[in-house]
Scaffold this motif. Structure first.
Motif, PDB file in Angstrom:
ATOM      1  N   LEU A 273      -3.033 -18.914  -8.253  1.00  0.00           N
ATOM      2  CA  LEU A 273      -2.704 -17.706  -9.014  1.00  0.00           C
ATOM      3  C   LEU A 273      -3.694 -16.567  -8.803  1.00  0.00           C
ATOM      4  CD1 LEU A 273      -1.612 -19.284 -12.419  1.00  0.00           C
ATOM      5  CD2 LEU A 273      -0.131 -18.152 -10.738  1.00  0.00           C
ATOM      6  N   THR A 274      -4.895 -16.879  -8.349  1.00  0.00           N
ATOM      7  CA  THR A 274      -5.900 -15.824  -8.175  1.00  0.00           C
ATOM      8  C   THR A 274      -6.105 -15.395  -6.725  1.00  0.00           C
ATOM      9  OG1 THR A 274      -7.701 -17.459  -8.204  1.00  0.00           O
ATOM     10  CG2 THR A 274      -7.124 -16.413 -10.304  1.00  0.00           C
ATOM     11  N   ILE A 275      -5.726 -16.227  -5.775  1.00  0.00           N
ATOM     12  CA  ILE A 275      -5.872 -15.861  -4.358  1.00  0.00           C
ATOM     13  C   ILE A 275      -4.571 -15.310  -3.781  1.00  0.00           C
ATOM     14  CG2 ILE A 275      -6.398 -16.733  -2.036  1.00  0.00           C
ATOM     15  CD1 ILE A 275      -8.838 -16.537  -3.928  1.00  0.00           C
ATOM     16  N   GLU A 276      -3.466 -15.919  -4.129  1.00  0.00           N
ATOM     17  CA  GLU A 276      -2.172 -15.516  -3.573  1.00  0.00           C
ATOM     18  C   GLU A 276      -1.875 -14.025  -3.756  1.00  0.00           C
ATOM     19  OE1 GLU A 276       1.590 -14.233  -2.946  1.00  0.00           O
ATOM     20  OE2 GLU A 276       0.836 -14.340  -4.999  1.00  0.00           O
ATOM     21  N   PRO A 277      -2.109 -13.442  -4.932  1.00  0.00           N
ATOM     22  CA  PRO A 277      -1.775 -12.026  -5.088  1.00  0.00           C
ATOM     23  C   PRO A 277      -2.489 -11.105  -4.087  1.00  0.00           C
ATOM     24  CG  PRO A 277      -2.204 -12.993  -7.219  1.00  0.00           C
ATOM     25  CD  PRO A 277      -2.587 -14.019  -6.195  1.00  0.00           C
ATOM     26  N   PHE A 278      -3.714 -11.449  -3.704  1.00  0.00           N
ATOM     27  CA  PHE A 278      -4.423 -10.623  -2.717  1.00  0.00           C
ATOM     28  C   PHE A 278      -3.727 -10.698  -1.359  1.00  0.00           C
ATOM     29  CE2 PHE A 278      -7.910 -11.546  -5.760  1.00  0.00           C
ATOM     30  CZ  PHE A 278      -8.164 -10.236  -6.141  1.00  0.00           C
ATOM     31  N   LEU A 279      -3.257 -11.890  -1.003  1.00  0.00           N
ATOM     32  CA  LEU A 279      -2.506 -12.042   0.250  1.00  0.00           C
ATOM     33  C   LEU A 279      -1.194 -11.265   0.172  1.00  0.00           C
ATOM     34  CD1 LEU A 279      -3.099 -15.861   0.874  1.00  0.00           C
ATOM     35  CD2 LEU A 279      -4.298 -13.925   1.922  1.00  0.00           C
ATOM     36  N   SER A 280      -0.526 -11.346  -0.974  1.00  0.00           N
ATOM     37  CA  SER A 280       0.731 -10.615  -1.144  1.00  0.00           C
ATOM     38  C   SER A 280       0.526  -9.105  -1.106  1.00  0.00           C
ATOM     39  CB  SER A 280       1.415 -11.013  -2.453  1.00  0.00           C
ATOM     40  OG  SER A 280       2.067 -12.249  -2.308  1.00  0.00           O
ATOM     41  N   VAL A 281      -0.554  -8.626  -1.693  1.00  0.00           N
ATOM     42  CA  VAL A 281      -0.849  -7.188  -1.641  1.00  0.00           C
ATOM     43  C   VAL A 281      -1.003  -6.749  -0.191  1.00  0.00           C
ATOM     44  CG1 VAL A 281      -2.639  -5.446  -2.134  1.00  0.00           C
ATOM     45  CG2 VAL A 281      -1.838  -6.956  -3.952  1.00  0.00           C
TER      46      VAL A 281
ATOM     47  N   LEU B 239       0.095  -8.306   2.558  1.00  0.00           N
ATOM     48  CA  LEU B 239       1.356  -8.442   3.290  1.00  0.00           C
ATOM     49  C   LEU B 239       2.393  -7.403   2.868  1.00  0.00           C
ATOM     50  CD1 LEU B 239       1.742 -12.325   3.448  1.00  0.00           C
ATOM     51  CD2 LEU B 239       1.346 -10.767   5.368  1.00  0.00           C
ATOM     52  N   THR B 240       2.430  -7.084   1.579  1.00  0.00           N
ATOM     53  CA  THR B 240       3.415  -6.112   1.103  1.00  0.00           C
ATOM     54  C   THR B 240       3.109  -4.720   1.626  1.00  0.00           C
ATOM     55  OG1 THR B 240       3.813  -7.413  -0.904  1.00  0.00           O
ATOM     56  CG2 THR B 240       4.498  -5.091  -0.949  1.00  0.00           C
ATOM     57  N   PHE B 241       1.895  -4.236   1.385  1.00  0.00           N
ATOM     58  CA  PHE B 241       1.597  -2.849   1.746  1.00  0.00           C
ATOM     59  C   PHE B 241       1.191  -2.701   3.205  1.00  0.00           C
ATOM     60  CE2 PHE B 241       1.371  -3.212  -2.816  1.00  0.00           C
ATOM     61  CZ  PHE B 241       2.319  -2.264  -3.151  1.00  0.00           C
ATOM     62  N   GLY B 242       0.545  -3.719   3.761  1.00  0.00           N
ATOM     63  CA  GLY B 242       0.314  -3.720   5.204  1.00  0.00           C
ATOM     64  C   GLY B 242       1.631  -3.854   5.944  1.00  0.00           C
ATOM     65  N   GLY B 243       2.544  -4.672   5.383  1.00  0.00           N
ATOM     66  CA  GLY B 243       3.869  -4.849   5.969  1.00  0.00           C
ATOM     67  C   GLY B 243       4.683  -3.569   5.949  1.00  0.00           C
ATOM     68  N   ILE B 244       4.548  -2.800   4.882  1.00  0.00           N
ATOM     69  CA  ILE B 244       5.237  -1.507   4.813  1.00  0.00           C
ATOM     70  C   ILE B 244       4.745  -0.612   5.944  1.00  0.00           C
ATOM     71  CG2 ILE B 244       5.401   0.634   3.463  1.00  0.00           C
ATOM     72  CD1 ILE B 244       5.570  -1.177   0.948  1.00  0.00           C
TER      73      ILE B 244
ATOM     74  N   PHE C 176      11.408  -7.913   5.758  1.00  0.00           N
ATOM     75  CA  PHE C 176      11.653  -9.198   5.111  1.00  0.00           C
ATOM     76  C   PHE C 176      10.359  -9.769   4.524  1.00  0.00           C
ATOM     77  CE2 PHE C 176      14.922  -8.782   8.425  1.00  0.00           C
ATOM     78  CZ  PHE C 176      16.050  -8.782   7.611  1.00  0.00           C
ATOM     79  N   VAL C 177       9.258  -9.593   5.224  1.00  0.00           N
ATOM     80  CA  VAL C 177       7.943 -10.020   4.726  1.00  0.00           C
ATOM     81  C   VAL C 177       7.593  -9.208   3.479  1.00  0.00           C
ATOM     82  CG1 VAL C 177       5.477 -10.152   5.261  1.00  0.00           C
ATOM     83  CG2 VAL C 177       7.167 -10.740   7.022  1.00  0.00           C
ATOM     84  N   VAL C 178       7.864  -7.907   3.517  1.00  0.00           N
ATOM     85  CA  VAL C 178       7.579  -7.019   2.386  1.00  0.00           C
ATOM     86  C   VAL C 178       8.325  -7.494   1.138  1.00  0.00           C
ATOM     87  CG1 VAL C 178       7.927  -4.670   1.496  1.00  0.00           C
ATOM     88  CG2 VAL C 178       7.009  -5.006   3.801  1.00  0.00           C
ATOM     89  N   ILE C 179       9.577  -7.816   1.280  1.00  0.00           N
ATOM     90  CA  ILE C 179      10.367  -8.259   0.124  1.00  0.00           C
ATOM     91  C   ILE C 179       9.886  -9.615  -0.378  1.00  0.00           C
ATOM     92  CG2 ILE C 179      12.660  -9.064  -0.580  1.00  0.00           C
ATOM     93  CD1 ILE C 179      13.808  -6.666   0.827  1.00  0.00           C
ATOM     94  N   PHE C 180       9.675 -10.567   0.521  1.00  0.00           N
ATOM     95  CA  PHE C 180       9.220 -11.898   0.116  1.00  0.00           C
ATOM     96  C   PHE C 180       7.861 -11.820  -0.575  1.00  0.00           C
ATOM     97  CE2 PHE C 180       6.828 -15.810   0.925  1.00  0.00           C
ATOM     98  CZ  PHE C 180       7.644 -16.717   0.261  1.00  0.00           C
ATOM     99  N   SER C 181       6.911 -11.106   0.035  1.00  0.00           N
ATOM    100  CA  SER C 181       5.567 -11.034  -0.556  1.00  0.00           C
ATOM    101  C   SER C 181       5.582 -10.234  -1.858  1.00  0.00           C
ATOM    102  CB  SER C 181       4.565 -10.450   0.437  1.00  0.00           C
ATOM    103  OG  SER C 181       4.939  -9.151   0.836  1.00  0.00           O
ATOM    104  N   GLY C 182       6.436  -9.235  -1.948  1.00  0.00           N
ATOM    105  CA  GLY C 182       6.557  -8.469  -3.192  1.00  0.00           C
ATOM    106  C   GLY C 182       7.094  -9.323  -4.329  1.00  0.00           C
ATOM    107  N   ILE C 183       8.075 -10.156  -4.027  1.00  0.00           N
ATOM    108  CA  ILE C 183       8.627 -11.063  -5.044  1.00  0.00           C
ATOM    109  C   ILE C 183       7.572 -12.077  -5.471  1.00  0.00           C
ATOM    110  CG2 ILE C 183      10.282 -12.948  -5.414  1.00  0.00           C
ATOM    111  CD1 ILE C 183      12.267 -11.293  -3.661  1.00  0.00           C
ATOM    112  N   LEU C 184       6.872 -12.654  -4.505  1.00  0.00           N
ATOM    113  CA  LEU C 184       5.827 -13.630  -4.823  1.00  0.00           C
ATOM    114  C   LEU C 184       4.709 -12.991  -5.652  1.00  0.00           C
ATOM    115  CD1 LEU C 184       5.145 -16.592  -4.435  1.00  0.00           C
ATOM    116  CD2 LEU C 184       4.039 -15.984  -2.276  1.00  0.00           C
TER     117      LEU C 184
END
Length: 164
Positions: free
Chosen positions: A107-115, A117-122, A134-142
């Motif tokens: 719960l504390t590490i995953e959000p940094f990876l998602s941030v 992947l989401t904004f780097g992916g954009i 597709f990565v942006v949507i998946f990581s944003g949902i996670l």
């Protein structure tokens, strides 16, 4: 030092302070999601259209233009910085809840990876690697799921009777 469950030993006033902070933080987070919904960027095609424009689509009801480099760098920069602070503060609170260490780690590490992947992916999608939508949507949902779970966890343990 044993910090597992430390939150529930805090005085009622401090737990109330933390609970109010998490509620306000959540309002800010979910308002951002309302903005995403408003821009119709909740589907792969919508994400792509939001950043790459739809000038070639003669049937488009609302004309959208490709975002400029300055605007993209501003979006990526501000979101990565602000979301890092959001998840750092929320993560610090998660670490003092009563929960197994493996769950806390996720719960504390995953959000940094998602941030990232989401904004780097954009940004990567904007420069032409369009499958990153597709990565942006998946990581944003996670990211949203971990934020929601972490916030609820902290709130529930703040509202619980003190063990001290």
């Amino acid at each position: 030092m044993n910090y597992n469950g430390l939150l529930s030993t805090f005085p009622r006033e401090i737990r109330l302070f933390i609970a109010v902070f998490v509620v306000i933080l959540s309002i800010g987070f979910f308002t951002g999601l309302l903005f995403v919904k408003q821009t119709e960027a909740t589907t792969p095609a919508g994400v792509e259209e939001n950043y790459l424009g739809n000038e070639q689509d003669a049937d488009a009801t609302i004309m959208k233009f490709k975002k400029g480099e300055r605007e993209m760098l501003t979006i990526v920069h501000t979101h990565i910085l602000s979301m890092s602070f959001v998840f750092f503060l929320l993560g610090a609170l998660v670490w003092i809840t009563k929960l197994p260490k493996k769950w806390k780690l996720f719960l504390t590490i995953e959000p940094f990876l998602s941030v990232l992947l989401t904004f780097g992916g954009i940004y990567l999608m904007w420069i032409g690697i369009t499958w990153f939508k597709f990565v942006v949507i998946f990581s944003g949902i996670l990211m949203t799921l971990t934020f929601t779970f972490s916030s609820c966890l902290v709130l529930l343990q703040c509202l619980k009777k003190s063990e001290h």
